[in-house]
Design an enzyme around this catalytic site. Structure first.
Site, PDB file in Angstrom:
ATOM      1  N   ARG A  98       0.513  -1.360  -0.057  1.00 26.53           N
ATOM      2  CA  ARG A  98       0.179   0.011  -0.182  1.00 26.53           C
ATOM      3  C   ARG A  98       0.752   1.198   0.467  1.00 26.53           C
ATOM      4  NH1 ARG A  98      -3.377  -2.668  -1.800  1.00 26.53           N
ATOM      5  NH2 ARG A  98      -5.377  -3.131  -1.018  1.00 26.53           N
ATOM      6  N   GLU A 118      -3.803   6.870  -4.689  1.00 23.91           N
ATOM      7  CA  GLU A 118      -3.961   6.387  -6.043  1.00 23.91           C
ATOM      8  C   GLU A 118      -5.730   6.243  -5.735  1.00 23.91           C
ATOM      9  OE1 GLU A 118      -2.331   2.593  -5.187  1.00 23.91           O
ATOM     10  OE2 GLU A 118      -4.427   1.840  -6.033  1.00 23.91           O
ATOM     11  N   HIS A 151      -1.612  -0.922 -10.536  1.00 19.49           N
ATOM     12  CA  HIS A 151      -2.051  -2.074  -9.293  1.00 19.49           C
ATOM     13  C   HIS A 151      -2.692  -2.965  -9.799  1.00 19.49           C
ATOM     14  CE1 HIS A 151      -3.897  -1.723  -4.977  1.00 19.49           C
ATOM     15  NE2 HIS A 151      -3.611  -2.841  -5.177  1.00 19.49           N
TER      16      HIS A 151
HETATM   17  C1  DGY Z   1      -5.670  -6.026  -2.751  1.00 21.00           C
HETATM   18  O1  DGY Z   1      -5.891  -6.819  -3.091  1.00 21.00           O
HETATM   19  O2  DGY Z   1      -5.266  -5.396  -1.612  1.00 21.00           O
HETATM   20  C2  DGY Z   1      -3.903  -6.029  -3.312  1.00 21.00           C
HETATM   21  O3  DGY Z   1      -3.888  -4.350  -3.243  1.00 21.00           O
HETATM   22  C3  DGY Z   1      -4.811  -6.004  -5.024  1.00 21.00           C
HETATM   23  O4  DGY Z   1      -3.240  -6.409  -6.012  1.00 21.00           O
END
Ligand code: DGY
Length: 309
Positions: free
Chosen positions: A236, A265, A283
């Site tokens: 994150r 983001e 992402h």
């Molecule tokens: C999630 O599912 O939390 C991930 O960030 C996917 O990449």
């Protein structure tokens, strides 16, 4: 008919439609659209994406809510304490995206060290003059230490990939445990954060964003990395001080930064777009067809169980 399950997205694969067959009052509405707002008071389950933060005010507006399902493993966009206090189940998708996410971290690492994006751009530019002894060289990885923040399933899966490249994994954990981690292909030490940072030629983040990890890699932490270190973040955005990382890249102190996730983001710190030795992905961690279908299945099974309890 009032909507019982309110989803902001159709998800990938058949699972959500099948859930809609079992619980016919399934509705789709864009996040925070007038239709979504209007459906909240009757909704018993919400399905949201990781980019759609739910607030305590939403819970107030949805007094019949029994469950919130997020199409992600990360739950940092949900009001967890308030859900717990109200007995609202939180359903996420752990386990099924482990390999896909570790793969994208590996892709970022190799893209940076082997200068994949620059090489591709050179060929497409039409200006490639042919093989040259020192063209687009990068650092090798074998024999170097790979610091991994988080020894959950994704951290372990990334450790196996780093080990396969000849690197030596070392771990840091949120609970600051000592001892060793069995990552499946071998064992590796768990270190205090300063010790891990001081020896990590590569640092890969695999911990959730929580009150404890927000800002964990601040300027002073980043400065403890060896010169030329590479940072990979598929966890994150809020875990790293992005401006400090860009400063260190610009100063030549960091060897590269590979990002799949960003603070705030999809808006990006505009400095990333000019930053040297940065590889930036939108992402994509869980973005394989099989993974996204499995995530939808897990999510819908969890919601069905919560609705029937
Ligand atoms: C999630 O599912 O939390 C991930 O960030 C996917 O990449």
């Amino acid at each position: 008919m009032s909507i019982r399950i309110l989803s902001t997205s159709p998800l990938v694969g058949p699972a959500l439609n099948e859930l809609g067959t079992r619980f016919p009052e399934l509705g789709l509405a864009a996040f925070r659209s007038p239709e979504w707002n209007a459906a909240l008071p009757e909704a018993e389950a919400l399905v949201v994406l990781l980019s759609e933060p739910i607030t305590e005010a939403d819970l107030e507006a949805a007094p019949k809510l029994k469950a919130i399902g997020t199409y992600s493993v990360g739950v940092n966009h949900l009001p967890l304490r308030a859900c717990q206090a109200r007995g609202i189940a939180v359903v996420n998708t752990p386990g099924v995206l482990t390999d896909a996410t570790a793969d994208i971290a590996l892709a970022l690492l190799l893209a940076l060290t082997r200068r994949v994006a620059e090489g591709e751009a050179l060929v497409r530019s039409g200006s490639w003059q042919g093989w040259a002894p020192d063209q687009l060289m990068g650092p090798g990885l074998a024999g170097k230490d790979c610091g991994i923040l988080g020894s959950g399933p994704i951290g372990l899966a990334f450790a196996r990939r780093a080990w396969a490249l000849g690197m030596r994994p070392v771990f840091w954990d949120r609970d600051q445990k000592g001892g060793e981690v069995d990552f499946g292909a071998g064992r590796a030490p768990r270190l205090p954060l300063p010790d891990l940072l001081a020896r990590s030629a590569v640092l890969s983040l695999h911990c959730p964003l929580t009150d404890q990890t927000r800002g964990l890699l601040d300027r002073s932490a980043l400065e403890q990395l060896p010169t030329g270190a590479i940072i990979i973040n598929t966890a994150r955005g809020g875990i790293i001080d992005e401006n400090a990382a860009i400063d260190l890249l610009e100063a030549g102190r960091l060897g590269g930064v590979g990002l799949d996730v960003y603070e705030g983001e999809p808006r990006l710190n505009p400095r990333w777009l000019q930053a040297p030795r940065a590889v930036l992905l939108p992402h994509l961690g869980s973005a394989t067809v099989e993974t996204r279908e499995a995530m939808a299945r897990l999510l819908c099974d969890g919601l069905a169980a919560a609705l029937m309890s």
